[in-house]
Design an enzyme around this catalytic site. Structure first.
Site, PDB file in Angstrom:
ATOM      1  N   LYS A  11       4.476  -6.361  -2.696  1.00 37.00           N
ATOM      2  CA  LYS A  11       2.965  -6.286  -2.768  1.00 37.00           C
ATOM      3  C   LYS A  11       2.342  -7.121  -3.993  1.00 37.00           C
ATOM      4  O   LYS A  11       3.210  -7.438  -4.883  1.00 37.00           O
ATOM      5  CB  LYS A  11       2.645  -4.686  -3.033  1.00 37.00           C
ATOM      6  CG  LYS A  11       2.913  -3.946  -1.646  1.00 37.00           C
ATOM      7  CD  LYS A  11       2.548  -2.526  -2.003  1.00 37.00           C
ATOM      8  CE  LYS A  11       2.758  -1.569  -0.710  1.00 37.00           C
ATOM      9  NZ  LYS A  11       2.365  -0.306  -0.913  1.00 37.00           N
ATOM     10  N   TYR A  51      -3.029  -1.173   7.680  1.00 37.84           N
ATOM     11  CA  TYR A  51      -3.145   0.218   7.102  1.00 37.84           C
ATOM     12  C   TYR A  51      -3.903   1.170   7.968  1.00 37.84           C
ATOM     13  O   TYR A  51      -4.434   2.212   7.272  1.00 37.84           O
ATOM     14  CB  TYR A  51      -3.293   0.172   5.535  1.00 37.84           C
ATOM     15  CG  TYR A  51      -2.208  -0.215   4.713  1.00 37.84           C
ATOM     16  CD1 TYR A  51      -0.813   0.743   4.648  1.00 37.84           C
ATOM     17  CD2 TYR A  51      -2.209  -1.249   3.984  1.00 37.84           C
ATOM     18  CE1 TYR A  51       0.173   0.573   3.928  1.00 37.84           C
ATOM     19  CE2 TYR A  51      -1.132  -1.583   3.179  1.00 37.84           C
ATOM     20  CZ  TYR A  51      -0.007  -0.684   2.853  1.00 37.84           C
ATOM     21  OH  TYR A  51       1.067  -1.006   2.341  1.00 37.84           O
ATOM     22  N   PHE A  59      -7.873   7.105  -0.443  1.00 41.51           N
ATOM     23  CA  PHE A  59      -7.307   5.840  -1.210  1.00 41.51           C
ATOM     24  C   PHE A  59      -7.694   4.687  -0.334  1.00 41.51           C
ATOM     25  O   PHE A  59      -6.969   3.553  -0.749  1.00 41.51           O
ATOM     26  CB  PHE A  59      -5.858   6.064  -1.531  1.00 41.51           C
ATOM     27  CG  PHE A  59      -4.879   6.370  -0.515  1.00 41.51           C
ATOM     28  CD1 PHE A  59      -4.348   5.235   0.241  1.00 41.51           C
ATOM     29  CD2 PHE A  59      -4.315   7.753  -0.597  1.00 41.51           C
ATOM     30  CE1 PHE A  59      -3.285   5.807   1.126  1.00 41.51           C
ATOM     31  CE2 PHE A  59      -3.629   7.927   0.560  1.00 41.51           C
ATOM     32  CZ  PHE A  59      -2.831   7.114   1.296  1.00 41.51           C
ATOM     33  N   ARG A  87      14.279   2.572   2.879  1.00 37.49           N
ATOM     34  CA  ARG A  87      13.308   3.515   2.240  1.00 37.49           C
ATOM     35  C   ARG A  87      14.490   3.994   0.931  1.00 37.49           C
ATOM     36  O   ARG A  87      13.720   4.585  -0.063  1.00 37.49           O
ATOM     37  CB  ARG A  87      12.864   4.641   3.258  1.00 37.49           C
ATOM     38  CG  ARG A  87      11.894   4.089   4.101  1.00 37.49           C
ATOM     39  CD  ARG A  87      11.742   4.952   5.199  1.00 37.49           C
ATOM     40  NE  ARG A  87      10.923   6.041   4.687  1.00 37.49           N
ATOM     41  CZ  ARG A  87       9.362   5.944   4.236  1.00 37.49           C
ATOM     42  NH1 ARG A  87       8.686   4.682   4.553  1.00 37.49           N
ATOM     43  NH2 ARG A  87       8.916   6.928   3.833  1.00 37.49           N
ATOM     44  N   THR A  93       7.222   7.002  -2.732  1.00 35.53           N
ATOM     45  CA  THR A  93       6.118   6.198  -2.996  1.00 35.53           C
ATOM     46  C   THR A  93       5.477   6.220  -4.336  1.00 35.53           C
ATOM     47  O   THR A  93       4.861   5.356  -4.833  1.00 35.53           O
ATOM     48  CB  THR A  93       5.186   6.899  -1.995  1.00 35.53           C
ATOM     49  OG1 THR A  93       5.619   7.049  -0.698  1.00 35.53           O
ATOM     50  CG2 THR A  93       3.786   6.284  -1.774  1.00 35.53           C
ATOM     51  N   ARG A 104      11.047   1.041  -6.785  1.00 37.60           N
ATOM     52  CA  ARG A 104       9.773   1.690  -7.315  1.00 37.60           C
ATOM     53  C   ARG A 104      10.094   2.281  -8.670  1.00 37.60           C
ATOM     54  O   ARG A 104       9.290   1.927  -9.629  1.00 37.60           O
ATOM     55  CB  ARG A 104       9.239   2.644  -6.375  1.00 37.60           C
ATOM     56  CG  ARG A 104       8.662   1.867  -5.138  1.00 37.60           C
ATOM     57  CD  ARG A 104       8.459   2.700  -4.262  1.00 37.60           C
ATOM     58  NE  ARG A 104       7.346   2.218  -3.094  1.00 37.60           N
ATOM     59  CZ  ARG A 104       7.373   2.763  -2.002  1.00 37.60           C
ATOM     60  NH1 ARG A 104       8.054   3.855  -1.679  1.00 37.60           N
ATOM     61  NH2 ARG A 104       6.474   2.267  -0.951  1.00 37.60           N
ATOM     62  N   ASN A 114       2.825   0.098  -6.038  1.00 44.84           N
ATOM     63  CA  ASN A 114       4.018   0.513  -6.077  1.00 44.84           C
ATOM     64  C   ASN A 114       5.077  -0.455  -5.526  1.00 44.84           C
ATOM     65  O   ASN A 114       5.974  -0.096  -5.030  1.00 44.84           O
ATOM     66  CB  ASN A 114       4.160   1.756  -5.399  1.00 44.84           C
ATOM     67  CG  ASN A 114       3.871   1.655  -3.941  1.00 44.84           C
ATOM     68  OD1 ASN A 114       3.285   0.675  -3.482  1.00 44.84           O
ATOM     69  ND2 ASN A 114       3.986   2.762  -3.091  1.00 44.84           N
ATOM     70  N   HIS A 117       6.448  -2.064   0.281  1.00 42.25           N
ATOM     71  CA  HIS A 117       6.107  -1.278   1.408  1.00 42.25           C
ATOM     72  C   HIS A 117       7.182  -1.492   2.385  1.00 42.25           C
ATOM     73  O   HIS A 117       7.922  -2.524   2.215  1.00 42.25           O
ATOM     74  CB  HIS A 117       4.899  -1.751   2.061  1.00 42.25           C
ATOM     75  CG  HIS A 117       4.824  -1.274   3.590  1.00 42.25           C
ATOM     76  ND1 HIS A 117       4.118   0.008   3.832  1.00 42.25           N
ATOM     77  CD2 HIS A 117       5.138  -1.623   4.891  1.00 42.25           C
ATOM     78  CE1 HIS A 117       4.436   0.472   5.034  1.00 42.25           C
ATOM     79  NE2 HIS A 117       4.931  -0.688   5.787  1.00 42.25           N
ATOM     80  N   GLU A 128       5.172  -3.161  13.275  1.00 42.18           N
ATOM     81  CA  GLU A 128       5.021  -3.944  11.902  1.00 42.18           C
ATOM     82  C   GLU A 128       5.588  -5.212  11.919  1.00 42.18           C
ATOM     83  O   GLU A 128       4.872  -6.147  11.344  1.00 42.18           O
ATOM     84  CB  GLU A 128       5.238  -3.100  10.568  1.00 42.18           C
ATOM     85  CG  GLU A 128       4.292  -1.743  10.443  1.00 42.18           C
ATOM     86  CD  GLU A 128       4.858  -0.952   9.303  1.00 42.18           C
ATOM     87  OE1 GLU A 128       4.396  -0.146   9.091  1.00 42.18           O
ATOM     88  OE2 GLU A 128       5.805  -1.424   8.608  1.00 42.18           O
TER      89      GLU A 128
HETATM   90  P1  CMP Z   1       2.915   2.452   1.262  1.00 44.04           P
HETATM   91  O1  CMP Z   1       4.377   2.869   1.439  1.00 44.04           O
HETATM   92  O2  CMP Z   1       2.783   0.773   1.508  1.00 44.04           O
HETATM   93  O3  CMP Z   1       1.926   3.267   2.218  1.00 44.04           O
HETATM   94  C1  CMP Z   1       0.658   3.387   1.955  1.00 44.04           C
HETATM   95  C2  CMP Z   1      -0.022   2.911   0.732  1.00 44.04           C
HETATM   96  O4  CMP Z   1      -1.054   3.449   0.108  1.00 44.04           O
HETATM   97  C3  CMP Z   1       1.452   3.328  -0.509  1.00 44.04           C
HETATM   98  O5  CMP Z   1       2.330   2.755  -0.213  1.00 44.04           O
HETATM   99  C4  CMP Z   1       0.619   2.980  -1.630  1.00 44.04           C
HETATM  100  O6  CMP Z   1       0.726   1.687  -2.216  1.00 44.04           O
HETATM  101  C5  CMP Z   1      -0.803   3.487  -1.362  1.00 44.04           C
HETATM  102  N1  CMP Z   1      -1.594   4.709  -1.786  1.00 44.04           N
HETATM  103  C6  CMP Z   1      -2.385   4.867  -2.888  1.00 44.04           C
HETATM  104  N2  CMP Z   1      -2.534   6.128  -3.150  1.00 44.04           N
HETATM  105  C7  CMP Z   1      -1.713   6.863  -2.405  1.00 44.04           C
HETATM  106  C8  CMP Z   1      -1.270   8.293  -2.285  1.00 44.04           C
HETATM  107  N3  CMP Z   1      -2.043   9.275  -2.921  1.00 44.04           N
HETATM  108  N4  CMP Z   1      -0.478   8.777  -1.456  1.00 44.04           N
HETATM  109  C9  CMP Z   1       0.243   7.695  -0.771  1.00 44.04           C
HETATM  110  N5  CMP Z   1       0.094   6.442  -0.651  1.00 44.04           N
HETATM  111  C10 CMP Z   1      -0.823   6.023  -1.568  1.00 44.04           C
END
Ligand code: CMP
Length: 140
Positions: A11, A51, A59, A87, A93, A104, A114, A117, A128
């Site tokens: 990212k 997304y 968010f 994962r 996350t 992470r 973070n 993805h 995807e």
């Molecule tokens: P990702 O695994 O790419 O999936 C959704 C993305 O939303 C997550 O990583 C974060 O970059 C972003 N995000 C921001 N806020 C939140 C939250 N509260 N919970 C989960 N994902 C979030």
């Protein structure tokens, strides 16, 4: 264990800090192979569509703005149980909850920024991967 493919995105927070190589080294050390990779700048339309599953989440708007704020590196990772393996290697996350040694934990700034993805199921991985790559771009 079955060989699988999964989609990974490095990212904008990570490309900005020049961490692509360090993150790729973690993938490779875990046994995952990078079988396709390209660096690109997402449009708002692409980020929003990618997304779309989070459209109703509070968010979502900020997430789309963040994902278009700089370059990303999209990649296909291949290996035994690649979806689960990636994962595991990424960690939780929220970096505050991520285990030691995960990407992470080592690199993420916060729950949004973070660093990476990864697809969350084999079915989503297939969708995807198709979103970003054609078959001839993936060389295992
Ligand atoms: P990702 O695994 O790419 O999936 C959704 C993305 O939303 C997550 O990583 C974060 O970059 C972003 N995000 C921001 N806020 C939140 C939250 N509260 N919970 C989960 N994902 C979030």
């Amino acid at each position: 264990m079955a060989t699988q493919r999964t989609l990974s995105i490095i990212k904008p927070d990570a490309t900005e800090r020049n961490l692509t190589g360090k993150i790729n080294a973690v993938f490779e050390e875990s046994g995952l192979r990078i079988v396709a990779q390209k660096r690109l700048r997402l449009s708002r339309l692409q980020a929003g569509e990618f997304y779309a599953v989070h459209k109703e989440r509070p968010f979502y708007g900020e997430l789309v703005e963040y994902m278009v704020s700089g370059p990303v590196v999209v990649q296909v990772l291949e290996g035994d149980s690649a979806v689960a393996k990636n994962r595991e290697v990424m960690g939780a996350t929220n970096p505050a909850d991520a285990a030691d040694g995960t990407i992470r934990k080592m690199f993420a700034e916060n729950i949004e920024r973070n660093s990476v993805h990864g697809s969350d199921s084999e079915e989503n991985a297939a969708n995807e991967i198709r979103f970003f790559f054609s078959d001839i771009e993936i060389v295992g």
